[in-house]
Design a protein around this motif. Structure first.
Motif: not given
Length: 823
Positions: A138-155
């Motif tokens: 499957a595909v995992l999406k990790v989402i970090l919230t920093t300030g008012d921005e979200t950043v996504s990472y995929y594996t």
């Protein structure tokens, strides 16, 4: 040079659905603010497998296409847990969440949150037992919230049952350590397969066929700079593919130190307590830094590197040379004795691994006689205004102002490799005319950046109705009508000609079609345009049952619209279906007409003997005892000084570039070949993709992330559950096989051109394969052993078993026509 496929119906893929001009503000009346690009700002994440940190991921600031994010795979821990390592890099993380999707992105399996750790700590994801024997990835999406921005990472994530990832990874780490430390020579030698397939005169590429001396770096004494970053690329019950990226420093004969980027690939099998090295490849590329030792009286020294990876342009009197080496753009002015580092994401001083992310490329678009440059940066943006985005940035460097101005940016939701393939050569900027050409969703736009005026040059272009040169400076497209659409009277309204554009010079010429024929643009070879001629009367069917309109003639024209060569085999009933261009070699894939059916026949090879252009600047190789084969940009008259003045430009920040927003669209089915840890090529036919994957010991993935083929990952004996069947009514044997296969509810793919051995993998996935054993006789391959093939013949309704060699001869004599199914 990378081989390109130009198919009847396909030259290149563009995945967009719409072109929207969002904004363009050029404050030409104000003073320009010159700024530095700045350092990377986004966090990074990685995972822990066993005791090894793996799969370092870079963050995306927009949602990406899940189907395109398959670069790494991470096995889950016990109970579906996963440990995430977070490098905050000065950011304050306020929230961590995750989502898990099916490989095709259609289903969300689960989602959840994790506790935020202390600075640069670890988070635990409790994903659970969502994977099984039926759904192993499957595909995992990790989402970090920093300030008012979200950043996504995929594996991708994998079910750990029966995987031997940790053992294979430990072996790769041990092999790497022994090689670089020159230890365990006998052990390493026992895993190698040295032969003439490897070039033992260079350290640039070392592989499983190299001698152990080169694997252990010969007389070089490499020292690792920074960390070795390990990524797991594939992991299944048969093998694990692993890629290590790192930098080393080495001294030359004069005691001077140079820095190198290194990629080290392993394909490893663990079976019954025994490790097998299936494939090994290590590439090293010296990083040009513009120091005194990077020059000699003959020119510029690139050292240990691949000459095929260096793009360069010169001005007309060859006093200025621009070149791209290891994703860095440089400009050398011999008359002024100046060297300018025009563009680089890497941060040599800080050694920040985020700035060294190699998921981007730089391409020179054009250079004028003063050294002013138009260039494109496409892929992941490591830092700067677009940090965390994927796309194509169009830039212009002015030697007068010593500044770079971004002219346009085209964002993408695909991974770097796919975006580079689909967009990297589909955009051209002419600074003199301030004109941007963009091909999007079958529409060719011409955009005047001074006035923001848009002109549509062509619409509804299917992929067989345009062609673009490798350097992006030439484009050809059909000019009117539509091959696909029927006119009101029911007849095909064929396009009437081809427009060929030189986007650099602005010159255009047209080629008109004769009555009753259609012209098909195929590609460019050494600046000459290649196209084919077809007639409706030649339309027929292949042995596999596909409609085909082959070309009765291939023609090559030069830039003056003069015919250079014509090739026709019609007198032998032979026609051309598609072509391959590889450097100076043109390969025609051909069919022979037998009644209304076309069957594969031998290829024709044509060499484009372009007249040699005399130049005083060229890339040459030279050797030294320590570093062996190396590359130099040689100036016939030498260079004036080996200590040019080093200049670094700024970037204009007071002008907002044109943004071209590309929405996701359907570009048709594609087959992606992954090998040596990276995307190697994209094809529109599964058969071509499988043949390429076989060359690079890789895998083939469909557009919706289905596994189509894997090198070496099949059972030695396998049988499907197919039962005997026969023809019904007036069915042909092929029609009977296709009717029977409807019960599998699987997707049909064309495997023509593959060998019998290659299609056995498809059978091993659970679906029989249709094979032609004569021009009009199809059978259904249902199983195999190490010596035999079992098939059902709908002509007699019986199951038969023959030797593998017998079936190989039958299918080869019939042109290796196979139809596969994936589900």
């Amino acid at each position: 040079m990378k081989k390109r496929l130009i198919k009847v119906g396909v030259l290149a893929a563009v995945f967009i659905a719409a072109l929207v001009i969002s904004s363009m503000v050029i404050n030409s009346g104000t003073d320009d603010e010159i700024v530095d690009m700045g350092s990377p700002t986004l966090p990074r994440v990685s995972f822990t497998v066993g005791n090894t940190e793996v799969n370092p991921l870079f963050g995306y600031v927009q949602d990406m296409d899940v189907t395109a994010m398959r670069d790494t795979i991470t096995p889950l821990g016990a109970g579906g847990s996963l440990t995430v390592n977070i490098e905050e890099n000065g950011n304050e993380i306020s929230d961590i969440s995750y989502e898990v999707y099916s490989l095709d992105g259609e289903d969300k399996y689960t989602e959840g949150k994790a506790d935020v750790p202390d600075e640069d700590g670890q988070a635990s994801l409790q994903i659970g037992n969502i994977l099984s024997d039926e759904v192993r990835e499957a595909v995992l999406k990790v989402i970090l919230t920093t300030g008012d921005e979200t950043v996504s990472y995929y594996t991708r994530i994998a079910e750990p049952t029966d995987l031997t990832t940790q053992k294979c990874l430990a072996y790769a780490v041990d092999f790497h350590d022994k090689a670089i430390n020159k230890e365990g020579t006998e052990d390493l030698q026992s895993h190698l397969e040295p032969n003439e397939e490897s070039d033992n005169t260079t350290y640039q590429t070392v592989n499983i066929h190299s001698d152990v001396t080169h694997v252990q770096w010969g007389e070089l004494s490499p020292e690792i700079v920074g960390d070795v970053e390990w990524s797991i690329k594939e992991s299944n019950t048969v093998y694990t593919s692993i890629l290590a990226k790192y930098q080393v420093s080495c001294q030359d004969e004069n005691g001077e130190t140079a820095l190198y980027n290194v990629k080290e690939f392993f394909r490893v099998r663990f079976l019954v307590d025994t490790i097998y090295l299936l494939d090994y490849n290590r590439d090293m590329e010296q990083i040009f830094e513009g120091r005194t030792q990077d020059f000699d009286e003959n020119g510029i020294l690139f050292g240990i590197t691949s000459p095929g990876d260096i793009q360069y342009e010169t001005n007309s009197d060859e006093t200025i040379a621009a070149f791209v080496q290891e994703r860095n753009l440089w400009l050398y002015n011999g008359e002024e004795d100046e060297l300018t580092e025009v563009f680089s994401f890497s941060d040599q001083e800080g050694r920040d691994m985020r700035s060294k992310n190699d998921q981007h490329a730089v391409r020179i678009i054009s250079m004028d006689d003063s050294g002013n440059l138009a260039f494109a940066v496409y892929g992941y943006m490591n830092r700067g205004y677009h940090e965390g985005e994927v796309g194509v940035g169009i830039y212009y460097f002015s030697t007068d102002s010593n500044a770079i101005e971004e002219k346009a940016f085209i964002p993408s939701t695909k991974s770097y490799a796919i975006a580079a393939d689909e967009l990297g050569k589909m955009v051209y900027y002419n600074h003199e005319q301030s004109m941007l050409h963009v091909l999007a969703d079958g529409t060719l736009y011409q955009i005047d950046l001074d006035s923001d005026d848009q002109t549509v040059l062509a619409e509804n272009l299917s992929e067989d109705q345009y062609a673009v040169s490798d350097d992006g400076q030439q484009m050809a497209y059909q000019t009117s009508g539509s091959q696909a659409d029927n006119s009101e009277d029911g007849t095909d309204a064929a396009r009437t000609g081809i427009c060929v554009m030189n986007l650099k010079s602005g010159d255009t010429y047209t080629i008109d079609a004769a009555d009753g024929e259609t012209l098909r643009p195929l590609g460019f070879i050494n600046g000459d345009f290649v196209f084919g001629r077809t007639r409706p009367s030649d339309t027929g069917m292949t042995a596999a049952g596909e409609e085909i309109s082959p070309m009765y003639e291939i023609e090559i024209r030069n830039s003056k619209n003069e015919t250079e060569a014509q090739y026709s085999f019609e007198d032998q009933n032979i026609y051309t279906t598609d072509i391959l261009i590889d450097g100076n070699l043109l390969t025609l894939n051909r069919v022979v007409k037998e009644g209304d059916t076309y069957n594969s026949t031998s290829q024709e090879y044509i060499t484009n003997n372009q007249e040699r252009v005399e130049t005083s600047i060229s890339l040459e190789t030279y050797t030294t005892d320590l570093k062996e084969t190396q590359v130099r940009m040689t100036f016939a008259d030498g260079i004036g000084s080996t200590e040019p003045k080093l200049i670094k430009p700024g970037q204009i920040a007071s002008r907002e570039p044109l943004t071209v927003t590309l929405g996701g669209g359907d570009s048709g089915e594609k087959f992606y070949v992954y090998g040596m840890g990276e995307l190697v090529e994209i094809y529109d036919r599964a058969g071509y993709a499988i043949q390429k994957a076989n060359e690079v010991s890789g895998v083939v993935i469909s557009s919706n992330q289905q596994y189509v083929w894997e090198r070496g990952n099949r059972d030695l004996v396998y049988s499907t559950d197919a039962s005997a069947f026969g023809r019904e009514g007036n069915e042909t044997s092929l029609e009977a096989c296709e009717r029977y296969m409807e019960r599998y509810e699987a997707h049909q793919i064309n495997l023509t051109g593959c060998t019998l051995d290659q299609v056995l993998y498809v059978i091993n996935r659970g679906c029989p394969v249709i094979a032609l054993i004569d021009t009009d006789h199809a059978v259904l391959l249902t199983g195999y052993t190490t010596t035999d093939i079992t098939y059902i013949d709908p002509n007699d309704g019986e199951s038969h078993t023959v030797s593998t060699s017998t079936m190989e001869k039958q299918t080869e004599d019939s042109g290796n026509v196979f139809i596969g199914y994936i589900s």
